[in-house]
Scaffold this motif. Sequence first.
Motif, PDB file in Angstrom:
ATOM      1  N   ASP A 240       2.436   1.491  -3.500  1.00  0.00           N
ATOM      2  CA  ASP A 240       1.455   1.770  -4.552  1.00  0.00           C
ATOM      3  C   ASP A 240       0.979   3.215  -4.534  1.00  0.00           C
ATOM      4  O   ASP A 240       0.464   3.708  -5.541  1.00  0.00           O
ATOM      5  CB  ASP A 240       0.247   0.826  -4.416  1.00  0.00           C
ATOM      6  CG  ASP A 240       0.556  -0.567  -4.961  1.00  0.00           C
ATOM      7  OD1 ASP A 240       1.468  -0.670  -5.797  1.00  0.00           O
ATOM      8  OD2 ASP A 240      -0.108  -1.531  -4.544  1.00  0.00           O
ATOM      9  N   THR A 241       1.115   3.873  -3.403  1.00  0.00           N
ATOM     10  CA  THR A 241       0.708   5.284  -3.340  1.00  0.00           C
ATOM     11  C   THR A 241       1.869   6.225  -3.633  1.00  0.00           C
ATOM     12  O   THR A 241       1.692   7.441  -3.607  1.00  0.00           O
ATOM     13  CB  THR A 241       0.135   5.607  -1.947  1.00  0.00           C
ATOM     14  OG1 THR A 241       1.113   5.311  -0.938  1.00  0.00           O
ATOM     15  CG2 THR A 241      -1.133   4.803  -1.688  1.00  0.00           C
ATOM     16  N   SER A 242       3.028   5.659  -3.921  1.00  0.00           N
ATOM     17  CA  SER A 242       4.196   6.500  -4.218  1.00  0.00           C
ATOM     18  C   SER A 242       4.061   7.122  -5.611  1.00  0.00           C
ATOM     19  O   SER A 242       3.598   6.472  -6.553  1.00  0.00           O
ATOM     20  CB  SER A 242       5.478   5.657  -4.159  1.00  0.00           C
ATOM     21  OG  SER A 242       6.582   6.400  -4.661  1.00  0.00           O
TER      22      SER A 242
ATOM     23  N   ALA B 144       0.832  -1.211   0.000  1.00  0.00           N
ATOM     24  CA  ALA B 144       0.000   0.000   0.000  1.00  0.00           C
ATOM     25  C   ALA B 144       0.861   1.254   0.000  1.00  0.00           C
ATOM     26  O   ALA B 144       0.559   2.240  -0.676  1.00  0.00           O
ATOM     27  CB  ALA B 144      -0.936  -0.010   1.210  1.00  0.00           C
TER      28      ALA B 144
ATOM     29  N   ASN C 100       4.827  -1.820  -8.397  1.00  0.00           N
ATOM     30  CA  ASN C 100       3.621  -1.033  -8.152  1.00  0.00           C
ATOM     31  C   ASN C 100       2.986  -0.636  -9.489  1.00  0.00           C
ATOM     32  O   ASN C 100       3.573  -0.812 -10.567  1.00  0.00           O
ATOM     33  CB  ASN C 100       3.907   0.177  -7.262  1.00  0.00           C
ATOM     34  CG  ASN C 100       4.783   1.240  -7.936  1.00  0.00           C
ATOM     35  OD1 ASN C 100       5.232   1.070  -9.056  1.00  0.00           O
ATOM     36  ND2 ASN C 100       5.021   2.332  -7.232  1.00  0.00           N
TER      37      ASN C 100
END
Length: 595
Positions: free
Chosen positions: A309-311, A306, A329
């Motif tokens: 993946d938000t990077s 998580a 990701n």
Amino acid sequence: MHHRPAAGQGAFPLHSDPRMAEITADPSLENLRDVLEYIDQGITMFDADLRLVVCNRRFLDMMDYPAEMGKVGTPFERFMRINAARGEYGEGDAETQVRERLELARQFQPHRFERQRPDGTMLEVIGRPLPRGGFVTTYTDVTEQRAAADAIRKARDELDLRVEQRTAELRQREKDLAEQTEALSITLEHMTQGITLADSQLKLRVCNRRFLELMDFPEWMGETGTPFEAFMRHNAERGEYGAGDVEAQVAERVAMAQQMRAHRFERVRPDGTVLEITGQPLAGGGFVTTYTDVTENHRSHERLHAILDTSPFGSVIWRLSDQRIIYSNQRFAAMCGRTVDDLLDTRIVNRHRAPSDAEQLIERFRAGEPIRDVEIQFRGPFGDAFWGLTTFEHFDYQNQGCVLEWVYDFTELHQVRTTLEHLAQHDPLTGLANRRLLQEHLDRTLAGAARRNGIVAVLFIDLDGFKALNDKHGHDFGDWVLSEMAARLESALRRSDLAARIGGDEFAVILDDLKGVGDAQAMAIRLLETLSMPCIRNELTTQLGASIGIALNDSAEADAETLLRFADRAMYRAKREGKGRCLFFDAEFDGDMQP
């Protein structure tokens, strides 16, 4: 000495730089100013007396100077004085700051640096001296590029802060170790971290009980003198490092430890415990290592995914042993034009435009070289390539030695930089090489010719009758004629030759790998013919000629500057003898005064 035709046979002319007053009076300078206004760089030119010859509005805007500062003849000192008065150079005596910068400027040395203005703008300043005094300087706003690099470093800096804090704590404990042994032992036993101290022979000197508990080692392994190798073998035999040959796993880790390098990584033990392991080498040999249970911060792989993946950056994890991807990701997959499932179990090197370049990068990383913000091309959607800034981090993932790779797509910034580099080396009107690129190319060509005893010729070309044509038909038509002549030059030359515009109606050509002196003369005659052909535009027909001076690398002192000067002299002699001809340089020309 190369054989040359007698004086009076073919050659090239080109005049030396006119006096600065004549340059500023030349109508073509106004045209140059117009061109400079379309360049997204600040540009200035100062003469040998440090007075402004030309600058563009972009320079004045960048430096926040009033418009009147752009007038021809404005002293360099005045710019420095304004900067000092408004604090551009920091605190200090303004007169001293001005004087120091004037002394540096009068040295006319190449320079390149970055400076942050009071408003936060970051400028890259590049100055190049002119052959006969003065210099040209470019000012590029690199604020956005530096901001992008800072964003990449920010996350790492936050992590490094924790390492620095722990390292400082460990160093302090080491300093007090000799006189506080008993107190330290008590402290170690009450720490929530595991801690070990190994000597330069990789034998245990001290550890606390928490270390043995976290790593599930038996009591006897905590005894002083236990070799580092024993801990590694114990781990390998119970599968801590995954499947593989036990002896190979032990040897690999012992070899890494013998390098005594600072390290920090996270490892997931078979029971699910996540440990943060930080090692710091000691000045006298050996190292201190801490083991921190960070399981609560990494409760599951889903949480790690998580985060990645938000990077905003592409993130990919691959095994160091075979370079196969075990996690990606969505951002990295999109960069490559693939789905995440497409990437899994494929080799990371195949995601690069040139796999061999990626393999070399990995080998450098294996050798201990930090890989941070390295520029390399990746394969993008539909077979296109994109430029990425890539960073490698050692990462233990699923009990395997892996690499966490961060990728930032900076294709647009790379294209902008490439464009600026092209502008810095080419004439904006004709697209030919400028004097800077000509000088660099000639230096390289002469060095190569010296190694193989090759023949190099420099041709200096001046258009006959151009000034009258420009005055009669205007600058627009004159610019078209210059572009037309440049195109004719390029079409007549070989691929290995180089044509450059020196300024005004003056051009230079470098001929390399000639079989004999006759090749240079033949090319000069060919250029005379093509440049003297009629120029037709909108039913207006005009015709120019050319005078050409030729210089050869036929003496030991024939460096780039000398050959350009010799060709220049020969061109002026050709012009005196009736124009429309070419002449080889002869030693008797060197005393000629130019018209």
